[in-house]
Design a protein around this motif. Sequence first.
Motif, PDB file in Angstrom:
ATOM      1  N   ASN A 186       0.829  -1.212   0.000  1.00  0.00           N
ATOM      2  CA  ASN A 186       0.000   0.000   0.000  1.00  0.00           C
ATOM      3  C   ASN A 186       0.865   1.265   0.000  1.00  0.00           C
ATOM      4  O   ASN A 186       0.576   2.239   0.711  1.00  0.00           O
ATOM      5  CB  ASN A 186      -0.977  -0.009   1.174  1.00  0.00           C
ATOM      6  N   HIS A 211     -11.990  -1.742  17.671  1.00  0.00           N
ATOM      7  CA  HIS A 211     -11.932  -3.198  17.541  1.00  0.00           C
ATOM      8  C   HIS A 211     -10.630  -3.611  16.843  1.00  0.00           C
ATOM      9  O   HIS A 211     -10.184  -2.940  15.906  1.00  0.00           O
ATOM     10  CB  HIS A 211     -13.143  -3.659  16.731  1.00  0.00           C
ATOM     11  N   HIS A 215      -9.998  -5.692  14.656  1.00  0.00           N
ATOM     12  CA  HIS A 215     -10.123  -5.866  13.211  1.00  0.00           C
ATOM     13  C   HIS A 215      -9.904  -4.549  12.468  1.00  0.00           C
ATOM     14  O   HIS A 215      -9.283  -4.501  11.407  1.00  0.00           O
ATOM     15  CB  HIS A 215     -11.511  -6.420  12.906  1.00  0.00           C
ATOM     16  N   ASP A 216     -10.418  -3.466  13.043  1.00  0.00           N
ATOM     17  CA  ASP A 216     -10.207  -2.151  12.429  1.00  0.00           C
ATOM     18  C   ASP A 216      -8.731  -1.750  12.525  1.00  0.00           C
ATOM     19  O   ASP A 216      -8.177  -1.172  11.592  1.00  0.00           O
ATOM     20  CB  ASP A 216     -11.083  -1.097  13.112  1.00  0.00           C
ATOM     21  N   THR A 258      -6.833  -3.526   9.724  1.00  0.00           N
ATOM     22  CA  THR A 258      -7.068  -2.944   8.395  1.00  0.00           C
ATOM     23  C   THR A 258      -6.308  -1.630   8.241  1.00  0.00           C
ATOM     24  O   THR A 258      -5.663  -1.383   7.220  1.00  0.00           O
ATOM     25  CB  THR A 258      -8.577  -2.717   8.176  1.00  0.00           C
ATOM     26  N   ILE A 259      -6.389  -0.783   9.257  1.00  0.00           N
ATOM     27  CA  ILE A 259      -5.748   0.540   9.150  1.00  0.00           C
ATOM     28  C   ILE A 259      -4.222   0.386   9.139  1.00  0.00           C
ATOM     29  O   ILE A 259      -3.525   1.048   8.363  1.00  0.00           O
ATOM     30  CB  ILE A 259      -6.236   1.467  10.281  1.00  0.00           C
ATOM     31  N   ASP A 308      -2.616  -2.093   7.975  1.00  0.00           N
ATOM     32  CA  ASP A 308      -2.237  -2.628   6.662  1.00  0.00           C
ATOM     33  C   ASP A 308      -2.094  -1.509   5.637  1.00  0.00           C
ATOM     34  O   ASP A 308      -1.195  -1.546   4.797  1.00  0.00           O
ATOM     35  CB  ASP A 308      -3.282  -3.655   6.197  1.00  0.00           C
ATOM     36  N   THR A 309      -2.957  -0.509   5.718  1.00  0.00           N
ATOM     37  CA  THR A 309      -2.829   0.603   4.769  1.00  0.00           C
ATOM     38  C   THR A 309      -1.553   1.404   5.041  1.00  0.00           C
ATOM     39  O   THR A 309      -1.107   2.163   4.195  1.00  0.00           O
ATOM     40  CB  THR A 309      -4.044   1.560   4.808  1.00  0.00           C
ATOM     41  N   HIS A 356      -2.184   6.837  14.128  1.00  0.00           N
ATOM     42  CA  HIS A 356      -2.994   7.150  12.953  1.00  0.00           C
ATOM     43  C   HIS A 356      -4.371   6.472  13.049  1.00  0.00           C
ATOM     44  O   HIS A 356      -5.405   7.053  12.701  1.00  0.00           O
ATOM     45  CB  HIS A 356      -2.243   6.688  11.701  1.00  0.00           C
ATOM     46  N   VAL A 401      -8.061   8.137  12.639  1.00  0.00           N
ATOM     47  CA  VAL A 401      -9.070   7.748  11.643  1.00  0.00           C
ATOM     48  C   VAL A 401     -10.404   7.445  12.308  1.00  0.00           C
ATOM     49  O   VAL A 401     -11.463   7.856  11.836  1.00  0.00           O
ATOM     50  CB  VAL A 401      -8.591   6.509  10.845  1.00  0.00           C
ATOM     51  N   LEU A 402     -10.341   6.728  13.439  1.00  0.00           N
ATOM     52  CA  LEU A 402     -11.600   6.295  14.060  1.00  0.00           C
ATOM     53  C   LEU A 402     -12.036   7.203  15.205  1.00  0.00           C
ATOM     54  O   LEU A 402     -12.986   6.895  15.920  1.00  0.00           O
ATOM     55  CB  LEU A 402     -11.485   4.849  14.527  1.00  0.00           C
ATOM     56  N   TYR A 440     -13.601   3.955   5.987  1.00  0.00           N
ATOM     57  CA  TYR A 440     -14.090   4.598   7.224  1.00  0.00           C
ATOM     58  C   TYR A 440     -14.625   5.986   6.905  1.00  0.00           C
ATOM     59  O   TYR A 440     -14.041   6.999   7.302  1.00  0.00           O
ATOM     60  CB  TYR A 440     -12.969   4.651   8.256  1.00  0.00           C
ATOM     61  N   ARG A 450     -13.119  -7.595   4.750  1.00  0.00           N
ATOM     62  CA  ARG A 450     -14.090  -6.953   5.640  1.00  0.00           C
ATOM     63  C   ARG A 450     -15.540  -7.116   5.186  1.00  0.00           C
ATOM     64  O   ARG A 450     -16.445  -6.601   5.837  1.00  0.00           O
ATOM     65  CB  ARG A 450     -13.763  -5.459   5.770  1.00  0.00           C
TER      66      ARG A 450
END
Lengths: 417, 148
Positions: free
Chosen positions: A31, A354, A356-357, A360-361, A363-364, A411, A415-416, B7, B123
């Motif tokens: 990424n 969570h 899982h979030d 994902t973040i 990984d980016t 980061h 984001v969240l 998001y 996801r």
Amino acid sequence: MNAAVTATRSATALDVAAIRRDFPILHQTVNGKPLVYLDNAASSQRPKSVIEAISRYYEHDHANVHRGVHTLSQRATDAYEGARETIRRFINARDTKEIVFVRGTTEAVNLVAQSFLRPGFEPGDEILISALEHHANIVPWQLLREQVGAVLKVIPINEQGVVDFDEFQKLIGPRTKLLALAHVSNALGTIVPVEKFIKVAKQHGVPVLLDGAQAIPHTAVDVQALGCDFYCFSSHKMLGPTGMGVLYGKRELLEAMPPWQGGGDMILSVSFEKTTFNQLPWKFEAGTPHIAGAIGLATAIDYLEKIGMDRIAAYENELLEYATERLSALPGLRIVGTAPDKAAVVSFTLDGIHPHDIGTILDTEGVAIRTGHHCAMPVMDFFKIPATARASMSFYNTREEIDRLVTALEHTRQVLG
Amino acid sequence: MDLKDLYRDVIVDHNRHPRNFGKLQPADVHADGHNPLCGDRLTMYANLKGEHITDVKFEGSGCAISVASASLLTEAVKGKTKSEVKELFDDVHALLTQHDAAVDPARLGKLAALSGVREFPARVKCASLCWHTLNAALERAAEPVTTE
């Protein structure tokens, strides 16, 4: 004084930059960001030497083992059996007959369940495990429960993720047929002081199986010094190929065990009336084995030994301390698993986010970690959390990569919100 | 892959402040949904009048995508008939999995905010868990009651 300190440091410090050059996969962007691979407890990466050994084998030496009189078959057999000797030496087993090649830790545990425990097992006999176990050291015993009425007893853990030794001493008893313990917890990183558990088990005459999948990549293992009866591990967590693993078993136990799969290579003679089984360890290796896997694993061991397991353990411990310090400083971050003695694994949760979030973040941002239950759902239940994020380090990781992890977590928070 | 596609503000908002969150008591139908891979657990509750969903709530815990998706679902299905919900689920599923999905954005309303999920295949299950769970609850309602 300073010179002495410097000298000591250089004797133990690793040339991580040089090591990293040996791992082609690390040099890529994910990424758009340089890869930070912190999922080593799930699977490690491979050095060039392992990849090349496998290629060389297929390009020059491949044929089936233990069969032909031709040159290639002999070369393949020599390499395959040579790998067994490398592994024997690496874990200090007495005899290569004690090294059984399997697909991985999971298969090794299942082999012991079906071939060692199942024959002669009486309903109500007990198997003792801990609350730390990976599913691979739970489910094979549950299958045995259905097959022969085995009783599964579980040694509890405390809030730090340490296995309760006092409870263990109460749980072990005359009906205990096996103590099966993780050497290192995959979900929390706890290093279990297996020596003292083994000592008590021996006093009760109880055989011991160790799930070494997470221990063997990070620390020197000596099966004779440990005194365990079985030691199981996987190649892919220690720089070797996937689909390859080892069951170490004490020779007298393996000798007495029936084969658990039938087929070619595990026999001496077959007629329709009678089959004579092969000797150890081939008795347990039905069918054409993973020859390239054994060669790749032996090459991985050569690589690990060249660096030195003690230096690897010392360096990884430094990384663990640094990661623990940096991550603990993040607001809302809770480390799950705080045993005093840990492998380089940091499992954690972030308040309100969570796992899982997080995964994902991260990984980016090019940062690879594991999120989820880590195949240890009872551990998650104990801490009353659905999942954790887990960063697991290897000796090719750096402090800078841990800094990247921390920045990516900050980061994530942005984001969240 | 742009994180902001996944998001989006709507998603972040519904995760932080889920709508229709909590137990519906009494509820005509309910079902539990579990995504063992990531540990998401949801319970969907609904009240029905004939074919119409008169009220819907959910509770549980999960990642931002699963919670926001469930929250958006509750807003979207209230007042709809069971067959309309089924059609909406088909649209959402297409939105989550297909790049060239022929879905009318007007029909989806706020649910369109989930379109970024298709860039993150790992996801998709998070976003669809609540829909599968509601489906299970509604199907159960269709089953004949037994007296066993």
